[in-house]
Scaffold this motif. Structure first.
Motif, short mmCIF file in Angstrom:
data_model
loop_
_atom_site.label_atom_id
_atom_site.label_comp_id
_atom_site.label_asym_id
_atom_site.label_seq_id
_atom_site.Cartn_x
_atom_site.Cartn_y
_atom_site.Cartn_z
N GLY A 267 16.77 31.05 44.22
CA GLY A 267 15.43 30.62 43.87
C GLY A 267 14.40 31.71 44.06
O GLY A 267 13.53 31.91 43.21
N HIS A 270 14.78 34.32 41.40
CA HIS A 270 14.25 33.80 40.13
C HIS A 270 12.74 34.05 40.05
O HIS A 270 12.23 34.54 39.03
CB HIS A 270 14.55 32.31 40.03
CG HIS A 270 13.88 31.63 38.87
ND1 HIS A 270 14.31 31.79 37.57
CD2 HIS A 270 12.79 30.81 38.81
CE1 HIS A 270 13.53 31.09 36.75
NE2 HIS A 270 12.60 30.49 37.48
N THR A 443 9.96 29.67 30.32
CA THR A 443 9.87 28.58 31.30
C THR A 443 9.64 29.12 32.71
O THR A 443 9.07 28.42 33.55
CB THR A 443 11.14 27.72 31.27
OG1 THR A 443 12.30 28.54 31.51
CG2 THR A 443 11.29 27.02 29.93
N SER A 444 10.04 30.35 32.97
CA SER A 444 9.79 30.93 34.29
C SER A 444 8.29 31.10 34.56
O SER A 444 7.87 31.18 35.72
CB SER A 444 10.50 32.28 34.43
OG SER A 444 10.03 33.21 33.47
N ASP A 447 7.19 28.13 36.45
CA ASP A 447 7.60 28.24 37.85
C ASP A 447 6.67 29.17 38.62
O ASP A 447 6.26 28.87 39.75
CB ASP A 447 9.04 28.75 37.93
CG ASP A 447 10.04 27.76 37.37
OD1 ASP A 447 9.80 26.55 37.48
OD2 ASP A 447 11.07 28.19 36.82
N GLY A 461 12.31 28.09 43.78
CA GLY A 461 12.30 28.80 42.50
C GLY A 461 11.37 28.23 41.45
O GLY A 461 11.34 28.71 40.33
N HIS A 464 10.29 23.87 37.21
CA HIS A 464 11.17 23.77 36.04
C HIS A 464 12.59 24.18 36.40
O HIS A 464 13.56 23.53 36.00
CB HIS A 464 10.65 24.63 34.89
CG HIS A 464 11.38 24.36 33.61
ND1 HIS A 464 12.51 25.07 33.23
CD2 HIS A 464 11.17 23.45 32.62
CE1 HIS A 464 12.95 24.61 32.08
NE2 HIS A 464 12.16 23.63 31.68
N ARG A 465 12.72 25.24 37.18
CA ARG A 465 14.07 25.64 37.61
C ARG A 465 14.72 24.53 38.42
O ARG A 465 15.90 24.22 38.22
CB ARG A 465 14.00 26.92 38.44
CG ARG A 465 15.36 27.36 38.97
CD ARG A 465 15.26 28.60 39.84
NE ARG A 465 16.60 29.04 40.24
CZ ARG A 465 17.27 28.54 41.28
NH1 ARG A 465 16.72 27.59 42.02
NH2 ARG A 465 18.47 28.97 41.57
N GLN A 466 13.96 23.94 39.33
CA GLN A 466 14.54 22.93 40.20
C GLN A 466 14.96 21.69 39.44
O GLN A 466 16.06 21.15 39.64
CB GLN A 466 13.54 22.55 41.29
CG GLN A 466 14.11 21.71 42.43
CD GLN A 466 15.19 22.45 43.21
OE1 GLN A 466 15.21 23.67 43.25
NE2 GLN A 466 16.09 21.70 43.82
N THR A 468 15.70 21.39 36.25
CA THR A 468 16.83 21.65 35.36
C THR A 468 18.12 21.85 36.15
O THR A 468 19.20 21.46 35.68
CB THR A 468 16.56 22.87 34.47
OG1 THR A 468 16.14 23.98 35.28
CG2 THR A 468 15.46 22.57 33.46
N LEU A 469 18.02 22.44 37.34
CA LEU A 469 19.21 22.52 38.20
C LEU A 469 19.71 21.14 38.58
O LEU A 469 20.91 20.86 38.54
CB LEU A 469 18.90 23.32 39.46
CG LEU A 469 18.93 24.84 39.39
CD1 LEU A 469 18.53 25.44 40.74
CD2 LEU A 469 20.30 25.35 38.99
#
Length: 478
Positions: A267, A270, A443-444, A447, A461, A464-466, A468-469
């Protein structure tokens, strides 16, 4: 491909020089080149001492980020440093610019460290969810003691040369501005017996300091209880007091690999990559620079910009004229009579009501509720115009995220404020909608804004990262 590490003898001193622009990162070619150049120097009967230095604006600024997440390739950095430290000839490291992460660990493996004025050193791995994994947690405490090593490693802060000298990280500061001259001077002094070279790893293990460890653990539990790597840093430094260097290095490696396996490391890295170029508009190219800008009205941002304009080609005015290329308009400022080709950039707080498209502006610069990361939203401007404005703000040392049609930051802020008891989940849900609407270029960027401006946990992270994970992991089976 030209070699990025060279060996050359100057009288009776062999010089190993790294030349891997822009920051002499420790990629595979540099690591391999260091060992080859070291072998040359050791085999050179005319060289009685060796100097390790770097070309360009800095010493080694750390690892090569292009190798992040890839399987390690031989030689590994710990092996390179062990070979440097074992050199039968005195080995002087010359530091300038920065010596960070693996760069400082390389220097710690040398027998004498001389720095140029303005140099900064540090072990910032904790900020990426890691710990110094090439001997930093074992060699640094032997030089500065457990208490200072704990503070430096768990904070990851950069240490100026004067403080590094006081602590004992470096041996001297040379007032020359030429790394080669500084290195040759130190090596000659060692050969004459005027200075003493020593292997850091052969110094006595630092005295145990249970009080310092207890104090730091209490502080970490109060300030960052959810973080993984700071506590592993503490364990690694504590291990430096318990046995030989070899035993400490083994424990450091175990803890380093545990950090590598941590989701927090992924994270944090990222977010590290997300922050590298969020001001870039895809396919915008390199538009002509904006150098004539009008600041209309009053705003604290304008004071920041004026503080950084001195060393740029940008000229500010308080009202537009025929040569003005862009107007930055403070909230409540009187809309100026801009030239037809002039970009109108309206400043707007993230929590402002109303639609951005209702503003008489080509671009909107959205102000964060906290921090200094700004969002530049294209409303009517094309990609080249948006990039030109983003480049100008970067020149003025402002951190910028670019987006289009509506504010990512505004939407995330509204979602968080609407659900104060579950702000992070609300941002995660909002992030999916923002991505689906195509408001972000990456998308980053969502974040990065959530972490830097809205307090979303960095080690996760970003929302959005979280989310989607979590979606890719699927529901848990009973």
């Amino acid at each position: 491909m030209p070699a990025c590490v060279h060996y050359q003898r100057h009288d009776n001193i062999g010089v190993i020089c790294i030349d891997n622009p822009p920051v002499n990162a420790l990629g595979h070619a540099v690591r391999s080149g260091l060992l080859e150049a070291l072998d040359q120097g050791l085999a050179d009967d005319g060289a009685h001492a060796l100097v390790l230095m770097a070309e360009g604006r800095t010493f080694i600024a750390g690892a090569d980020i292009r190798e992040f997440g890839q399987p390690p390739r031989e030689p590994t950095l710990p092996d390179v440093i062990s070979r440097l430290e074992a050199s039968a000839k005195p080995l002087v490291a010359v530091l300038h610019g920065t010596a960070l992460g693996g760069g400082l660990e390389v220097a710690l493996g040398c027998h004498y460290r001389v720095a140029l004025p303005g140099t900064r050193v540090g072990l910032p791995e904790v900020k990426l969810g890691l710990l110094p994994g090439a001997g930093g947690t074992q060699r640094l405490p032997r030089l500065v003691g457990v208490d200072s090593a704990l503070e430096l490693i768990t904070s990851g802060r950069f240490v100026p040369a004067d403080e590094a000298l006081t602590l004992g990280i470096i041996d001297t500061i040379d007032q020359t501005d030429a790394p080669l001259d500084a290195g040759l001077g130190a090596a000659r002094a060692i050969l004459k017996g005027q200075r003493t070279a020593r292997r850091t790893g052969e110094l006595p293990a630092p005295a145990a300091d249970p009080g310092a460890i207890a104090r730091l653990r209490s502080r970490l539990e109060a300030e960052v209880p959810d973080l993984f790597s700071p506590f592993r840093c503490l364990e690694a430094v504590a291990a430096s007091t318990e046995g030989s260097l070899a035993e400490g290095l083994r424990r450091e490696r175990e803890l380093f690999l545990a950090c590598m396996d941590s989701p927090q490391r992924a994270g944090l890295i990222h977010i590290f990559f997300a922050a590298r170029a969020p001001h870039k508009v895809p396919e915008a190219g390199e538009p002509p620079a904006l150098t004539r800008i009008a600041l209309v009205g009053e705003h604290p941002l304008f004071e920041r910009l004026e503080g950084h304009v001195g060393r740029t080609d940008i000229k500010f005015t308080d009202r537009p004229d025929a040569s003005t290329q862009a107007c930055l308009i403070a909230p409540g400022g009187t809309p100026p009579d801009c030239p037809a080709a002039c970009l109108r950039v309206a400043l707007q707080p993230a929590d402002a009501d109303g639609r951005l498209e209702d503003l008489n502006a080509d671009l909107v610069l959205v102000m964060p509720p906290q921090g200094t990361l700004l969002e530049l939203v294209a409303i009517r401007a094309d990609a080249e115009q948006q990039q030109a404005a983003a480049d100008a703000l970067k020149t003025l040392r402002q951190a910028i995220v670019v987006s289009r049609r509506d504010s990512l930051l505004g939407a995330l802020s509204r979602a968080a404020n609407a659900s104060p008891d579950d702000r992070f989940a609300a941002m995660e849900a909002a992030s999916l909608a923002l991505a689906e609407q195509g408001l972000c270029y990456r998308t980053s960027d969502i974040d990065l804004l959530a972490v830097e401006a809205l307090g979303y946990p960095r080690h996760l992270g970003g929302p959005h990262r979280q989310v989607t994970l979590n979606a890719s992991a699927g529901p848990e089976t009973p």
